[in-house]
Design a protein around this motif. Sequence first.
Motif, PDB file in Angstrom:
ATOM      1  N   VAL A  37       0.867  -1.183   0.000  1.00  0.00           N
ATOM      2  CA  VAL A  37       0.000   0.000   0.000  1.00  0.00           C
ATOM      3  C   VAL A  37       0.904   1.232   0.000  1.00  0.00           C
ATOM      4  N   ILE A  38       0.597   2.162  -0.923  1.00  0.00           N
ATOM      5  CA  ILE A  38       1.407   3.377  -1.033  1.00  0.00           C
ATOM      6  C   ILE A  38       0.585   4.554  -0.517  1.00  0.00           C
ATOM      7  N   ASP A  39       1.152   5.322   0.359  1.00  0.00           N
ATOM      8  CA  ASP A  39       0.497   6.553   0.801  1.00  0.00           C
ATOM      9  C   ASP A  39       0.975   7.682  -0.115  1.00  0.00           C
ATOM     10  N   ALA A  40       0.088   8.160  -0.977  1.00  0.00           N
ATOM     11  CA  ALA A  40       0.470   9.209  -1.918  1.00  0.00           C
ATOM     12  C   ALA A  40       0.130  10.601  -1.390  1.00  0.00           C
ATOM     13  N   ASP A  41      -0.340  10.659  -0.168  1.00  0.00           N
ATOM     14  CA  ASP A  41      -0.740  11.942   0.413  1.00  0.00           C
ATOM     15  C   ASP A  41       0.463  12.603   1.088  1.00  0.00           C
ATOM     16  N   ILE A  42       1.377  13.079   0.273  1.00  0.00           N
ATOM     17  CA  ILE A  42       2.615  13.648   0.805  1.00  0.00           C
ATOM     18  C   ILE A  42       2.312  14.951   1.549  1.00  0.00           C
TER      19      ILE A  42
ATOM     20  N   TYR B 297      12.498   5.606   6.111  1.00  0.00           N
ATOM     21  CA  TYR B 297      12.532   6.261   4.809  1.00  0.00           C
ATOM     22  C   TYR B 297      11.107   6.352   4.258  1.00  0.00           C
ATOM     23  N   ASP B 298      10.912   7.278   3.329  1.00  0.00           N
ATOM     24  CA  ASP B 298       9.582   7.416   2.749  1.00  0.00           C
ATOM     25  C   ASP B 298       9.670   7.493   1.230  1.00  0.00           C
ATOM     26  N   ILE B 299       8.510   7.714   0.612  1.00  0.00           N
ATOM     27  CA  ILE B 299       8.415   7.677  -0.861  1.00  0.00           C
ATOM     28  C   ILE B 299       9.313   8.722  -1.518  1.00  0.00           C
ATOM     29  N   VAL B 300       9.430   9.889  -0.888  1.00  0.00           N
ATOM     30  CA  VAL B 300      10.266  10.941  -1.477  1.00  0.00           C
ATOM     31  C   VAL B 300      11.739  10.536  -1.437  1.00  0.00           C
ATOM     32  N   ASP B 301      12.143   9.886  -0.342  1.00  0.00           N
ATOM     33  CA  ASP B 301      13.515   9.386  -0.249  1.00  0.00           C
ATOM     34  C   ASP B 301      13.809   8.398  -1.377  1.00  0.00           C
ATOM     35  N   VAL B 302      12.825   7.543  -1.666  1.00  0.00           N
ATOM     36  CA  VAL B 302      13.004   6.557  -2.730  1.00  0.00           C
ATOM     37  C   VAL B 302      13.180   7.256  -4.076  1.00  0.00           C
ATOM     38  N   VAL B 303      12.280   8.204  -4.340  1.00  0.00           N
ATOM     39  CA  VAL B 303      12.301   8.905  -5.620  1.00  0.00           C
ATOM     40  C   VAL B 303      13.583   9.711  -5.785  1.00  0.00           C
ATOM     41  N   GLU B 304      14.043  10.296  -4.678  1.00  0.00           N
ATOM     42  CA  GLU B 304      15.254  11.113  -4.759  1.00  0.00           C
ATOM     43  C   GLU B 304      16.530  10.280  -4.698  1.00  0.00           C
ATOM     44  N   GLY B 305      16.369   8.985  -4.484  1.00  0.00           N
ATOM     45  CA  GLY B 305      17.540   8.109  -4.474  1.00  0.00           C
ATOM     46  C   GLY B 305      18.298   8.113  -3.158  1.00  0.00           C
TER      47      GLY B 305
ATOM     48  N   GLN C 143       7.779   9.928 -12.158  1.00  0.00           N
ATOM     49  CA  GLN C 143       8.479   9.175 -11.109  1.00  0.00           C
ATOM     50  C   GLN C 143       7.550   8.173 -10.441  1.00  0.00           C
ATOM     51  N   MET C 144       6.310   8.599 -10.237  1.00  0.00           N
ATOM     52  CA  MET C 144       5.326   7.735  -9.605  1.00  0.00           C
ATOM     53  C   MET C 144       5.046   6.520 -10.484  1.00  0.00           C
ATOM     54  N   GLN C 145       4.944   6.791 -11.773  1.00  0.00           N
ATOM     55  CA  GLN C 145       4.686   5.718 -12.732  1.00  0.00           C
ATOM     56  C   GLN C 145       5.810   4.681 -12.710  1.00  0.00           C
ATOM     57  N   LYS C 146       7.022   5.178 -12.667  1.00  0.00           N
ATOM     58  CA  LYS C 146       8.188   4.299 -12.636  1.00  0.00           C
ATOM     59  C   LYS C 146       8.163   3.447 -11.370  1.00  0.00           C
ATOM     60  N   LEU C 147       7.835   4.107 -10.269  1.00  0.00           N
ATOM     61  CA  LEU C 147       7.781   3.426  -8.977  1.00  0.00           C
ATOM     62  C   LEU C 147       6.736   2.307  -8.977  1.00  0.00           C
ATOM     63  N   CYS C 148       5.554   2.633  -9.506  1.00  0.00           N
ATOM     64  CA  CYS C 148       4.467   1.652  -9.549  1.00  0.00           C
ATOM     65  C   CYS C 148       4.852   0.472 -10.427  1.00  0.00           C
TER      66      CYS C 148
ATOM     67  N   ALA D  95      -0.926  10.332  -7.970  1.00  0.00           N
ATOM     68  CA  ALA D  95      -1.464   9.063  -7.477  1.00  0.00           C
ATOM     69  C   ALA D  95      -2.003   8.191  -8.605  1.00  0.00           C
ATOM     70  N   ILE D  96      -2.613   8.813  -9.612  1.00  0.00           N
ATOM     71  CA  ILE D  96      -3.221   8.010 -10.670  1.00  0.00           C
ATOM     72  C   ILE D  96      -2.228   7.663 -11.786  1.00  0.00           C
ATOM     73  N   ALA D  97      -1.054   8.285 -11.748  1.00  0.00           N
ATOM     74  CA  ALA D  97      -0.127   8.164 -12.879  1.00  0.00           C
ATOM     75  C   ALA D  97       0.242   6.720 -13.200  1.00  0.00           C
ATOM     76  N   GLY D  98       0.439   5.922 -12.149  1.00  0.00           N
ATOM     77  CA  GLY D  98       0.910   4.562 -12.416  1.00  0.00           C
ATOM     78  C   GLY D  98      -0.167   3.509 -12.354  1.00  0.00           C
ATOM     79  N   ALA D  99      -1.426   3.938 -12.197  1.00  0.00           N
ATOM     80  CA  ALA D  99      -2.507   2.987 -11.919  1.00  0.00           C
ATOM     81  C   ALA D  99      -3.039   2.306 -13.175  1.00  0.00           C
ATOM     82  N   ASN D 100      -3.450   1.020 -13.004  1.00  0.00           N
ATOM     83  CA  ASN D 100      -4.150   0.316 -14.085  1.00  0.00           C
ATOM     84  C   ASN D 100      -5.653   0.421 -13.911  1.00  0.00           C
ATOM     85  N   LYS D 101      -6.063   0.569 -12.639  1.00  0.00           N
ATOM     86  CA  LYS D 101      -7.487   0.567 -12.321  1.00  0.00           C
ATOM     87  C   LYS D 101      -7.730   1.570 -11.215  1.00  0.00           C
ATOM     88  N   ALA D 102      -8.952   2.065 -11.168  1.00  0.00           N
ATOM     89  CA  ALA D 102      -9.274   3.023 -10.112  1.00  0.00           C
ATOM     90  C   ALA D 102     -10.494   2.561  -9.328  1.00  0.00           C
ATOM     91  N   ILE D 103     -10.453   2.819  -8.030  1.00  0.00           N
ATOM     92  CA  ILE D 103     -11.611   2.577  -7.182  1.00  0.00           C
ATOM     93  C   ILE D 103     -12.020   3.936  -6.614  1.00  0.00           C
TER      94      ILE D 103
END
Lengths: 208, 265
Positions: free
Chosen positions: B36-41, B58-66, B101-106, B131-139
Amino acid sequence: MALKSSIEFKGTKDGLIIHLNEVSDFEYVREQLIKKLEMARNFFAGAKVAAIEGRSLTENEEKEIIDIINNRFGMVMVEKNNNSIEKEDIFKGLDEGHTKFLRWTLRSGSKIEFKGNVVVMGDVNPGAEIIAHGNIVVMGALRGVAHAGANGNTKAFVAAIKLQPTQLRIANYIARAPDRNYYKPEYPEIAFINEDMIIIEPYLTKNR
Amino acid sequence: MGEVLVITSGKGGVGKTTTTANIGSSLAMLGKKVVVIDADIGLRNLDVVLGLENRIVYDIVDVVEGVCRLKQALIRDKRFEGLYLLPAAQTKEKTAISPEQMQKLCNELKEMYDYVLVDCPAGIEQGFKNAIAGANKAIVVTTPEISAVRDADRIIGLLEASELRNPSLIINRIRIDMVKKGDMMNIEDMTDILAIDLLGIVPDDEYIVISTNKGEPAVKDDASMAGRAFRNIARRIIGEDVPFMELDINEGFMARLAKLFGLNK
């Protein structure tokens, strides 16, 4: 202040359009205009001026400018006839004219503006808006805002399978949904103007 | 290869985070590998609802920033085998990551997991777009309120514009007693307007408040009506055909007795 951009001339087939800078004050603009016209006095003499654009002028300011170009430089200000332009603009293709077909549902936040008739092959949800110069027909539920005859045609109509709009406008008439007594129409309905009021009635093909 | 599901609503406070936490936990209970990814930065909550707040390094921004590797940022949930959390940063802003970046991560995550659930922030701005950038489906989650349904409608439109067609709908916090009295929008009213597939109906349940405060997803508790509804939703997501829950059965014994004697209206 940039001297270059305060006055610009554009040639059109109806005559010259003088574009005045909006930022500078009027006195400065007037001086610049005189200076520019002075520089090519012979060129401008007798030229037709179709419009003065770019800044909103007070009545006196406009008179002053027209006085300068007419009397000092011998140019001719072409009188524009507002009424005839407006009349031409009213959409006349209610029976036969440009029509846009939308093959999906309009959801909240979408806005359709079209200079003709609009047919929606889906619903129009609350928060969506259609503004058409002609008729509006919704082959589904119309729950949003619809404005037919938007540029003044009072003969335009709005019809829907389920007519339950947030607000309905035809030409410059407005009707809105009742605050209470939310009802669900069971049959198609049509809205039109009759004796200065928007009338909504069941759409029955028999009576037509 | 897994699936990326974004859980979104437009309006805030309708239960996106609770839904994400519960569906994530349920899917893990069904034996799936889930992240589960928390996209509410900037306004992170999912870690709190899952009770994993004190384990974030660490958090999602740390991952994206390397700053760290993806694996280092993922927090394993000890209660649910196979559930992982990628927390949001609390001190950054939505612009700290980009949709690309989100798409790549997903894409990276769905190689490793069966389901990637993205908890979308409220609103339609950058956070939503990320949040929707990497999604295949939406709820889409909504509650039986006109404002929530209106926003859900807008969101569905935006999802469709972003090529996320046929999102499914969860109606959260419904109170059948109020619907019956005509004090609450009924399910048909909502599905009429939104016109998308219904994935589940979750009843209003006090237990959710308790479970959120304790940091324990409601799906763990068999007594919770909402928990049961979320478990059903998870089973529908993995492709099982689960009938909609009978929401009327929580009538008390006394009420039934009273009805028997004709004391109820």
